[in-house]
Design a protein around this motif. Structure first.
Motif, PDB file in Angstrom:
ATOM      1  N   PRO A  48       0.810  -1.225   0.000  1.00 54.80           N
ATOM      2  CA  PRO A  48       0.000   0.000   0.000  1.00 54.80           C
ATOM      3  C   PRO A  48       0.847   1.281   0.000  1.00 54.80           C
ATOM      4  CG  PRO A  48      -0.894  -1.574   1.558  1.00 54.80           C
ATOM      5  CD  PRO A  48       0.434  -2.117   1.104  1.00 54.80           C
ATOM      6  N   MET A  49       2.028   1.245   0.631  1.00 54.57           N
ATOM      7  CA  MET A  49       2.909   2.411   0.633  1.00 54.57           C
ATOM      8  C   MET A  49       3.522   2.607  -0.745  1.00 54.57           C
ATOM      9  SD  MET A  49       4.237   5.083   1.925  1.00 54.57           S
ATOM     10  CE  MET A  49       3.159   4.878   3.313  1.00 54.57           C
ATOM     11  N   VAL A  50       3.865   1.527  -1.425  1.00 54.81           N
ATOM     12  CA  VAL A  50       4.392   1.628  -2.789  1.00 54.81           C
ATOM     13  C   VAL A  50       3.346   2.298  -3.680  1.00 54.81           C
ATOM     14  CG1 VAL A  50       5.214   0.339  -4.800  1.00 54.81           C
ATOM     15  CG2 VAL A  50       5.889  -0.379  -2.485  1.00 54.81           C
ATOM     16  N   GLN A  51       2.098   1.866  -3.537  1.00 54.58           N
ATOM     17  CA  GLN A  51       0.993   2.458  -4.299  1.00 54.58           C
ATOM     18  C   GLN A  51       0.882   3.958  -4.010  1.00 54.58           C
ATOM     19  OE1 GLN A  51      -1.485   0.836  -6.341  1.00 54.58           O
ATOM     20  NE2 GLN A  51      -2.284   2.863  -6.773  1.00 54.58           N
ATOM     21  N   ALA A  52       0.944   4.323  -2.742  1.00 52.52           N
ATOM     22  CA  ALA A  52       0.819   5.728  -2.351  1.00 52.52           C
ATOM     23  C   ALA A  52       1.990   6.565  -2.869  1.00 52.52           C
ATOM     24  CB  ALA A  52       0.719   5.842  -0.831  1.00 52.52           C
ATOM     25  N   LEU A  53       3.205   6.032  -2.802  1.00 55.63           N
ATOM     26  CA  LEU A  53       4.373   6.761  -3.313  1.00 55.63           C
ATOM     27  C   LEU A  53       4.293   6.931  -4.830  1.00 55.63           C
ATOM     28  CD1 LEU A  53       7.185   5.097  -1.166  1.00 55.63           C
ATOM     29  CD2 LEU A  53       6.372   7.464  -0.977  1.00 55.63           C
ATOM     30  N   ALA A  54       3.829   5.902  -5.530  1.00 55.68           N
ATOM     31  CA  ALA A  54       3.683   6.003  -6.987  1.00 55.68           C
ATOM     32  C   ALA A  54       2.640   7.054  -7.347  1.00 55.68           C
ATOM     33  CB  ALA A  54       3.307   4.647  -7.572  1.00 55.68           C
ATOM     34  N   GLN A  55       1.540   7.078  -6.605  1.00 60.19           N
ATOM     35  CA  GLN A  55       0.509   8.086  -6.876  1.00 60.19           C
ATOM     36  C   GLN A  55       1.035   9.481  -6.583  1.00 60.19           C
ATOM     37  OE1 GLN A  55      -2.544   7.422  -8.393  1.00 60.19           O
ATOM     38  NE2 GLN A  55      -2.349   9.626  -8.654  1.00 60.19           N
ATOM     39  N   ALA A  88       4.087  10.434  -6.867  1.00 63.18           N
ATOM     40  CA  ALA A  88       4.988  10.755  -7.981  1.00 63.18           C
ATOM     41  C   ALA A  88       4.192  11.235  -9.183  1.00 63.18           C
ATOM     42  CB  ALA A  88       5.826   9.531  -8.354  1.00 63.18           C
ATOM     43  N   LEU A  89       3.120  10.534  -9.498  1.00 69.02           N
ATOM     44  CA  LEU A  89       2.278  10.943 -10.630  1.00 69.02           C
ATOM     45  C   LEU A  89       1.646  12.310 -10.375  1.00 69.02           C
ATOM     46  CD1 LEU A  89       0.569   7.510 -11.372  1.00 69.02           C
ATOM     47  CD2 LEU A  89       2.327   8.651 -12.746  1.00 69.02           C
ATOM     48  N   PRO A  98       9.372  14.191 -13.011  1.00 68.41           N
ATOM     49  CA  PRO A  98       9.867  12.825 -13.219  1.00 68.41           C
ATOM     50  C   PRO A  98      10.175  12.169 -11.869  1.00 68.41           C
ATOM     51  CG  PRO A  98      11.008  14.364 -14.664  1.00 68.41           C
ATOM     52  CD  PRO A  98      10.195  15.187 -13.698  1.00 68.41           C
ATOM     53  N   ALA A  99       9.747  10.954 -11.707  1.00 67.95           N
ATOM     54  CA  ALA A  99       9.974  10.224 -10.453  1.00 67.95           C
ATOM     55  C   ALA A  99      11.407   9.717 -10.384  1.00 67.95           C
ATOM     56  CB  ALA A  99       9.009   9.050 -10.360  1.00 67.95           C
ATOM     57  N   PRO A 100      11.947   9.584  -9.173  1.00 69.81           N
ATOM     58  CA  PRO A 100      13.269   8.962  -9.042  1.00 69.81           C
ATOM     59  C   PRO A 100      13.228   7.544  -9.606  1.00 69.81           C
ATOM     60  CG  PRO A 100      12.518   9.860  -6.936  1.00 69.81           C
ATOM     61  CD  PRO A 100      11.370   9.947  -7.884  1.00 69.81           C
ATOM     62  N   GLN A 101      14.280   7.143 -10.266  1.00 67.79           N
ATOM     63  CA  GLN A 101      14.362   5.790 -10.797  1.00 67.79           C
ATOM     64  C   GLN A 101      14.928   4.875  -9.711  1.00 67.79           C
ATOM     65  OE1 GLN A 101      13.107   4.844 -14.174  1.00 67.79           O
ATOM     66  NE2 GLN A 101      12.106   6.583 -13.199  1.00 67.79           N
ATOM     67  N   ILE A 102      14.244   3.780  -9.493  1.00 66.19           N
ATOM     68  CA  ILE A 102      14.582   2.826  -8.437  1.00 66.19           C
ATOM     69  C   ILE A 102      14.856   1.480  -9.098  1.00 66.19           C
ATOM     70  CG2 ILE A 102      13.693   1.655  -6.382  1.00 66.19           C
ATOM     71  CD1 ILE A 102      11.836   4.123  -6.003  1.00 66.19           C
ATOM     72  N   GLU A 103      15.895   0.793  -8.652  1.00 66.44           N
ATOM     73  CA  GLU A 103      16.211  -0.513  -9.231  1.00 66.44           C
ATOM     74  C   GLU A 103      15.237  -1.594  -8.776  1.00 66.44           C
ATOM     75  OE1 GLU A 103      20.351  -1.668  -8.927  1.00 66.44           O
ATOM     76  OE2 GLU A 103      20.961   0.435  -9.129  1.00 66.44           O
ATOM     77  N   GLN A 104      15.028  -1.674  -7.454  1.00 64.88           N
ATOM     78  CA  GLN A 104      14.134  -2.685  -6.910  1.00 64.88           C
ATOM     79  C   GLN A 104      13.345  -2.105  -5.747  1.00 64.88           C
ATOM     80  OE1 GLN A 104      16.184  -6.320  -5.783  1.00 64.88           O
ATOM     81  NE2 GLN A 104      17.400  -6.296  -7.657  1.00 64.88           N
ATOM     82  N   ILE A 105      12.086  -2.509  -5.676  1.00 67.75           N
ATOM     83  CA  ILE A 105      11.247  -2.191  -4.524  1.00 67.75           C
ATOM     84  C   ILE A 105      10.995  -3.513  -3.810  1.00 67.75           C
ATOM     85  CG2 ILE A 105       9.025  -1.339  -3.735  1.00 67.75           C
ATOM     86  CD1 ILE A 105       9.016   0.522  -6.198  1.00 67.75           C
ATOM     87  N   LEU A 106      11.430  -3.573  -2.568  1.00 72.09           N
ATOM     88  CA  LEU A 106      11.350  -4.792  -1.768  1.00 72.09           C
ATOM     89  C   LEU A 106      10.094  -4.711  -0.911  1.00 72.09           C
ATOM     90  CD1 LEU A 106      15.067  -4.663  -0.599  1.00 72.09           C
ATOM     91  CD2 LEU A 106      14.143  -5.472  -2.762  1.00 72.09           C
ATOM     92  N   THR A 107       9.143  -5.585  -1.168  1.00 74.90           N
ATOM     93  CA  THR A 107       7.869  -5.519  -0.465  1.00 74.90           C
ATOM     94  C   THR A 107       7.736  -6.638   0.556  1.00 74.90           C
ATOM     95  OG1 THR A 107       6.812  -6.729  -2.271  1.00 74.90           O
ATOM     96  CG2 THR A 107       6.649  -4.319  -2.320  1.00 74.90           C
ATOM     97  N   TYR A 108       6.803  -6.417   1.472  1.00 81.63           N
ATOM     98  CA  TYR A 108       6.516  -7.355   2.550  1.00 81.63           C
ATOM     99  C   TYR A 108       5.120  -7.033   3.081  1.00 81.63           C
ATOM    100  CZ  TYR A 108       7.548  -3.229   5.285  1.00 81.63           C
ATOM    101  OH  TYR A 108       7.529  -1.948   5.780  1.00 81.63           O
ATOM    102  N   SER A 109       4.558  -7.914   3.845  1.00 88.73           N
ATOM    103  CA  SER A 109       3.382  -7.627   4.664  1.00 88.73           C
ATOM    104  C   SER A 109       2.025  -7.682   3.970  1.00 88.73           C
ATOM    105  CB  SER A 109       3.550  -6.264   5.343  1.00 88.73           C
ATOM    106  OG  SER A 109       2.461  -5.967   6.157  1.00 88.73           O
TER     107      SER A 109
END
Length: 178
Positions: A107-114, A116-117, A122-133
């Motif tokens: 849910p935080m990844v979703q919120a950060l992406a929104q 950014a939009l 332009p959003a920072p480019q990230i190599e990997q997003i490590l999720t959990y939970s």
């Protein structure tokens, strides 16, 4: 610390459960699994890592911790407690630090992406997003790729025994730890 560590979980039945773990056995196992996951996904611990979570301490000056720091040079890390900041504040930290890797619940990844939009920048480019939970959907994976250029790499865990399965390096399925 060789003592007992106590955790709590809502349990799969919805009834709260307390879990006690012998730290002298649990901690080394979880460190080994962490190293395995970082090695398999070819993460470079000299790059910046950002962490977002409800138990994360706010910091801008930390470095990667154990076990990565035991084996060589490590890069900077920053953390944000998601319960103490607004989404725009959390996204501002991402823009400021521009990490190679981000650890956060879906849910935080979703919120950060929104965020950014919504920023129009332009959003920072990230190599990997490590999720959990929480469950990672195909839609979230596509959004992370579109907005941040990032591959979402999930880890499946539970409070009772820690890491249970790690995402495959080539596909979105998991490899169960045995």
């Amino acid at each position: 610390d060789a003592g007992i560590v106590t955790g709590a979980t809502s349990g799969s039945t919805g009834q709260p459960v307390r879990v006690e773990k012998l730290n002298s056995l649990y901690s080394p196992l979880q460190h080994a699994i962490s190293m395995l996951d970082h090695e398999r996904h070819r993460r470079d611990a000299r790059k910046t890592l950002g962490g977002y979570g409800p138990r994360t301490k706010d910091t801008d000056t930390a470095r990667w911790g154990a076990p990565q720091s035991w084996f060589g040079p490590v890069g900077k890390s920053f953390g944000r407690n998601v319960t103490q900041h607004t989404i725009p504040e959390l996204y501002a930290a991402l823009e400021q630090h521009r990490p190679a890797y981000v650890s956060a619940a879906p849910p935080m990844v979703q919120a950060l992406a929104q965020a950014a939009l919504d920023s129009g920048r332009p959003a920072p480019q990230i190599e990997q997003i490590l999720t959990y939970s929480a469950r990672v959907t195909p839609e979230l994976r596509a959004l992370a790729r579109k907005v941040f250029g990032a591959r979402v790499v999930d880890r499946y865990s539970c409070e009772e025994c820690g890491q249970v399965a790690l995402q495959c390096t080539k596909h979105d399925h998991y490899h169960v730890l045995g």
